[in-house]
Design a protein around this motif. Structure first.
Motif, short mmCIF file in Angstrom:
data_model
loop_
_atom_site.label_atom_id
_atom_site.label_comp_id
_atom_site.label_asym_id
_atom_site.label_seq_id
_atom_site.Cartn_x
_atom_site.Cartn_y
_atom_site.Cartn_z
N SER A 144 -22.25 -7.64 42.14
CA SER A 144 -21.39 -8.74 41.71
C SER A 144 -20.64 -8.43 40.42
CB SER A 144 -22.22 -10.01 41.55
OG SER A 144 -23.25 -9.79 40.62
N SER A 224 -13.53 -6.01 42.42
CA SER A 224 -12.12 -5.63 42.55
C SER A 224 -11.86 -4.93 43.89
CB SER A 224 -11.74 -4.70 41.40
OG SER A 224 -12.54 -3.54 41.47
N LEU A 246 -12.93 -9.54 47.57
CA LEU A 246 -12.17 -8.73 46.62
C LEU A 246 -11.12 -9.55 45.87
CD1 LEU A 246 -11.90 -5.66 49.03
CD2 LEU A 246 -13.74 -6.23 47.43
N CYS A 279 -10.77 -14.81 41.07
CA CYS A 279 -10.16 -14.18 42.23
C CYS A 279 -9.24 -15.14 42.97
CB CYS A 279 -11.25 -13.69 43.17
SG CYS A 279 -12.45 -14.99 43.56
N GLU A 379 -3.01 -7.97 40.67
CA GLU A 379 -3.91 -8.97 40.11
C GLU A 379 -4.05 -8.71 38.61
OE1 GLU A 379 -8.19 -8.77 41.01
OE2 GLU A 379 -8.00 -10.86 41.63
P1 NAD Z 1 -15.41 -4.43 39.49
O1 NAD Z 1 -14.95 -4.16 40.88
O2 NAD Z 1 -15.01 -3.52 38.42
O3 NAD Z 1 -17.01 -4.49 39.45
C1 NAD Z 1 -17.75 -5.32 40.30
C2 NAD Z 1 -19.17 -4.80 40.40
O4 NAD Z 1 -19.14 -3.54 41.09
C3 NAD Z 1 -19.85 -4.55 39.07
O5 NAD Z 1 -21.21 -4.93 39.17
C4 NAD Z 1 -19.71 -3.05 38.91
O6 NAD Z 1 -20.70 -2.49 38.07
C5 NAD Z 1 -19.87 -2.59 40.34
N1 NAD Z 1 -19.32 -1.25 40.65
C6 NAD Z 1 -18.34 -0.57 40.00
N2 NAD Z 1 -18.15 0.64 40.57
C7 NAD Z 1 -19.01 0.72 41.62
C8 NAD Z 1 -19.28 1.72 42.60
N3 NAD Z 1 -18.61 2.88 42.62
N4 NAD Z 1 -20.22 1.48 43.54
C9 NAD Z 1 -20.89 0.31 43.56
N5 NAD Z 1 -20.69 -0.67 42.64
C10 NAD Z 1 -19.75 -0.47 41.68
O7 NAD Z 1 -14.96 -5.92 39.21
P2 NAD Z 1 -15.06 -6.73 37.86
O8 NAD Z 1 -14.05 -6.19 36.91
O9 NAD Z 1 -16.49 -6.82 37.43
O10 NAD Z 1 -14.61 -8.18 38.38
C11 NAD Z 1 -13.28 -8.56 38.54
C12 NAD Z 1 -12.81 -8.38 39.98
O11 NAD Z 1 -13.66 -9.10 40.88
C13 NAD Z 1 -11.43 -8.93 40.24
O12 NAD Z 1 -10.65 -8.02 40.95
C14 NAD Z 1 -11.67 -10.18 41.06
O13 NAD Z 1 -10.61 -10.58 41.88
C15 NAD Z 1 -12.86 -9.81 41.84
N6 NAD Z 1 -13.55 -11.02 42.30
C16 NAD Z 1 -13.49 -11.35 43.62
C17 NAD Z 1 -14.08 -12.52 44.07
C18 NAD Z 1 -14.04 -12.93 45.52
O14 NAD Z 1 -14.88 -13.72 45.92
N7 NAD Z 1 -13.12 -12.45 46.32
C19 NAD Z 1 -14.74 -13.34 43.17
C20 NAD Z 1 -14.78 -12.97 41.83
C21 NAD Z 1 -14.19 -11.79 41.41
#
Ligand code: NAD
Length: 473
Positions: A144, A224, A246, A279, A379
Motif C-alpha cells: 500500500s 502508482s 493505480l 488517486c 497525475e
Molecule cells: P508507489 O507506487 O511509489 O508505492 C506504493 C507502494 O509500493 C509502497 O509501499 C512502495 O514501497 C511499494 N513499492 C515500490 N516499489 C515496489 C516494487 N518494485 N515492488 C513492490 N512494491 C513496491 O506509490 P506512492 O507514491 O506510495 O503513492 C501514490 C500513488 O498511489 C499515486 O499514484 C496514487 O494514484 C496511487 N494510489 C492509488 C489508489 C487507488 O485505489 N487506485 C489509492 C491511493 C493511491
C-alpha cells in the motif's frame, strides 16, 4: 517532542526486531522536520513473514464464516480504541488536516463493511447439479501507499482474511507511525499467530520479495501506475492473481445547465480531496465554452473555501505534501504548465504566504488548458487543477476519455437523467453525479485502462481474494 524510533515488525504473532538494519527518517511535513525513524525490514524478514502466513493458512482457511466475523469484530473494536492515537499519527506523519477524520473512521469502517459483506456472502452457489465454490487464493501479499495507509491496511487485511486467506502486508515505509498503531491494535484482537504479518520496508526490497515469492499466489497492490506495471511484470512468471489499484487523472464535467457556483464548488472539492494526494482527485475540470468566463470567476471565488495551512487548524482543508520530494514534483508540474502555455488563474510556484517551513503548495488553478498538455495528462498528486473548455456534450465525453487513466469521473448537472447518460459514457470505474457518495465504501472500486485491474470493497473486493471452483457431477 523526542524522536520516535520504530524498530519492530510483526511476524507470526510477535513484535520482532527486523533482521534489516537500514534506518529511514520520518518527517512531519507541516514543519519539514524529522520526527522519527523506522528500522526497515529486509528479504530475510520477508521470508519469515511469508513462512508464518503459509503455516497459518490451513487452519485459517478452514475457519467458519462466524469465526471470521468474530475476528473482524475484534479487529474493528481494537482499532476503534486507538482512534485518537491514529488521528494524531496521520496528522503528524502525513499532514492530514484534523477535519479529515474520515482517514481513520474509514479504517474502522472497513472492518464493519467486511463484516456486513461476509454475513450474506455466498461461498457456494448451485447451478443445476454443479456446485460453484469460492475458495481462498492462499497467502496474500498486500502492498500500500502512504496517502491513506491506515485505511489500506484495514481494508486489505479485512478483505483477505474474510476470504480465508492469510496475509503478508507491506505498508508504505513513509506510514510507519500509523502502521505501528494499527499493528498494535490488530495484535490486541488476538487472532492466531501468522494469520497476518506486517512488515515495513522498501518497495524494491520487501515489496519485490513478496511479489516474486512462489508461496504468495495473490497480490493486492495500491500505488502508482509505474510501480503497478513493475509488479505486473514481476508477477507474470508465476501468473499471480492480481488486484492493482493505480493512479488517476479524473475528469469533472460541468454541464451547461448546472448552477455554476455549486458545481464549481463540487469540482474543487473533488480536486482538492485529501490535499489532492488522492488517486480519485478530479484534477481536470471540463467546462462549457459558452460559460467559460463565468466558470473561471466561480473557480477563483470558490477557492477561498479551500484554505491551505496548518493541519492542526480545524479551518484547514489543504495540508502539506507528504515529503520534500513530492513538493518538488508538484513545483515541477506548475512550472511545466506555465511553460506549455496554460494561464495561471490562482496560486503558482513557491510556498503560500506565512508557511515557509512545511511542504505546502499554493492551491493552483490553471485556465486555458488543453488536454494534450502535461498537466492534463499526468497525475500530479498535489493541489494543481486544470480547467479545460469543451464545445458540446460529445466533445466533453471525448476529452474526459482521452486519458491513459480511468479511475473516477464526476458530472455536475441540473438534470440527473442527462448526467446519468453522460456518466455511462465515461471510461472509469466510478462516476459521481453532483457529488453523490452513497455506498462509497462497499460498491466496487477500481479502474479502467491504466488505473488498474480488479475491484475492491464489498462483494467485488471479497471475490478478488477468492478462486472459483466448479464441481460438476
Ligand atoms: P508507489 O507506487 O511509489 O508505492 C506504493 C507502494 O509500493 C509502497 O509501499 C512502495 O514501497 C511499494 N513499492 C515500490 N516499489 C515496489 C516494487 N518494485 N515492488 C513492490 N512494491 C513496491 O506509490 P506512492 O507514491 O506510495 O503513492 C501514490 C500513488 O498511489 C499515486 O499514484 C496514487 O494514484 C496511487 N494510489 C492509488 C489508489 C487507488 O485505489 N487506485 C489509492 C491511493 C493511491
Amino acid at each position: 517532542m523526542g524522536i520516535n524510533v520504530i524498530d519492530k515488525i510483526y511476524v507470526n504473532g510477535e513484535f520482532v526486531t527486523p533482521h534489516g538494519t537500514e534506518m529511514f527518517d520520518l518527517f512531519n511535513p507541516a514543519i519539514g522536520q524529522v520526527i522519527g525513524q523506522v528500522q526497515l525490514a529486509d528479504e530475510v524478514d520477508t521470508q519469515a513473514a511469508v513462512a508464518a502466513a503459509k503455516a497459518a493458512l490451513p487452519a485459517w482457511s478452514a475457519t467458519t464464516r462466524e469465526e471470521r466475523i468474530d475476528a473482524l469484530r475484534r479487529m474493528r473494536d481494537a482499532v476503534t480504541v486507538r482512534r485518537d492515537e491514529l488521528l494524531e499519527a496521520v496528522r503528524l506523519e502525513y499532514g492530514a488536516p484534523v477535519r479529515n477524520e474520515w482517514m481513520v473512521d474509514s479504517a474502522i469502517g472497513a472492518f464493519e463493511d467486511m463484516i456486513t459483506t461476509l454475513e450474506t456472502f455466498e461461498f457456494t452457489r448451485q447451478v443445476g447439479n454443479t456446485t460453484v465454490e469460492m475458495a481462498p487464493v492462499g497467502v496474500a501479499g498486500l502492498i500500500s501507499p502512504w496517502n491513506a495507509d491506515a485505511f489500506f491496511i484495514a481494508d486489505k487485511i479485512a478483505t483477505a482474511l474474510a476470504g480465508g486467506n492469510t496475509v503478508v502486508m507491506k505498508p508504505s515505509e513513509m506510514s510507519a507511525t500509523q502502521t505501528r498503531v494499527m499493528t498494535e491494535a490488530l495484535h490486541d484482537a488476538g487472532l492466531p499467530a501468522g494469520v497476518f504479518n506486517i512488515v515495513t520496508g522498501r518497495g524494491d526490497v520487501v515489496g519485490s520479495t513478496i511479489t516474486r515469492h512462489p508461496d504468495v499466489p495473490k497480490i493486492s497492490f495500491t500505488g502508482s501506475t509505474s510501480v503497478g506495471k513493475s509488479i505486473f511484470r514481476d508477477s507474470a512468471d508465476l501468473v499471480k492473481n492480481l488486484t492493482l489499484e493505480l493512479g488517476g487523472k479524473s475528469p469533472s464535467i460541468i454541464l451547461d445547465d448546472a448552477d455554476m457556483s455549486t458545481a464549481m464548488f463540487g469540482a474543487l472539492a473533488s480536486g482538492f480531496v485529501n490535499s489532492s494526494q488522492a488517486c480519485v482527485a478530479g484534477t481536470r475540470i471540463l467546462v462549457p465554452v459558452s460559460r467559460y468566463e463565468e466558470a473561471l470567476t466561480a473557480a477563483v471565488e470558490q477557492l477561498a473555501d479551500f484554505p491551505v495551512g496548518d493541519p492542526a487548524d480545524p479551518a484547514t482543508v489543504i495540508g502539506p505534501m507528504v515529503s520534500q520530494k513530492q513538493w518538488e514534483r508538484v513545483q515541477g508540474y506548475i512550472a511545466r504548465g506555465v511553460e506549455e502555455g496554460a494561464r495561471l488563474l490562482a496560486g503558482g510556484p513557491g510556498k503560500p504566504e506565512g508557511l515557509p517551513d512545511g511542504y505546502f503548495v499554493r492551491p493552483t488553478l490553471f485556465a486555458d488548458v488543453t488536454n494534450d498538455m502535461t498537466i492534463a495528462r499526468e497525475e500530479i498528486f498535489g493541489p494543481v487543477l486544470s480547467i479545460i473548455a469543451y464545445t458540446d456534450e460529445e466533445n466533453a465525453v471525448e476529452i474526459a476519455n482521452d486519458t491513459d487513466y480511468g479511475l473516477h469521473g464526476y458530472v455536475f448537472s441540473a438534470d440527473q437523467e442527462r448526467a446519468k447518460r453522460i456518466a455511462s459514457r465515461i471510461e472509469a470505474g466510478r462516476v459521481s453525479i453532483n457529488g453523490g457518495q452513497e455506498g462509497v465504501s462497499t460498491l466496487p472500486f477500481g479502474g479502467f485502462k491504466q488505473s488498474g485491474i480488479g475491484r475492491e470493497y464489498g462483494v467485488a473486493g471479497l471475490e478478488g481474494f477468492l478462486e472459483t471452483r466448479s464441481v460438476l457431477v
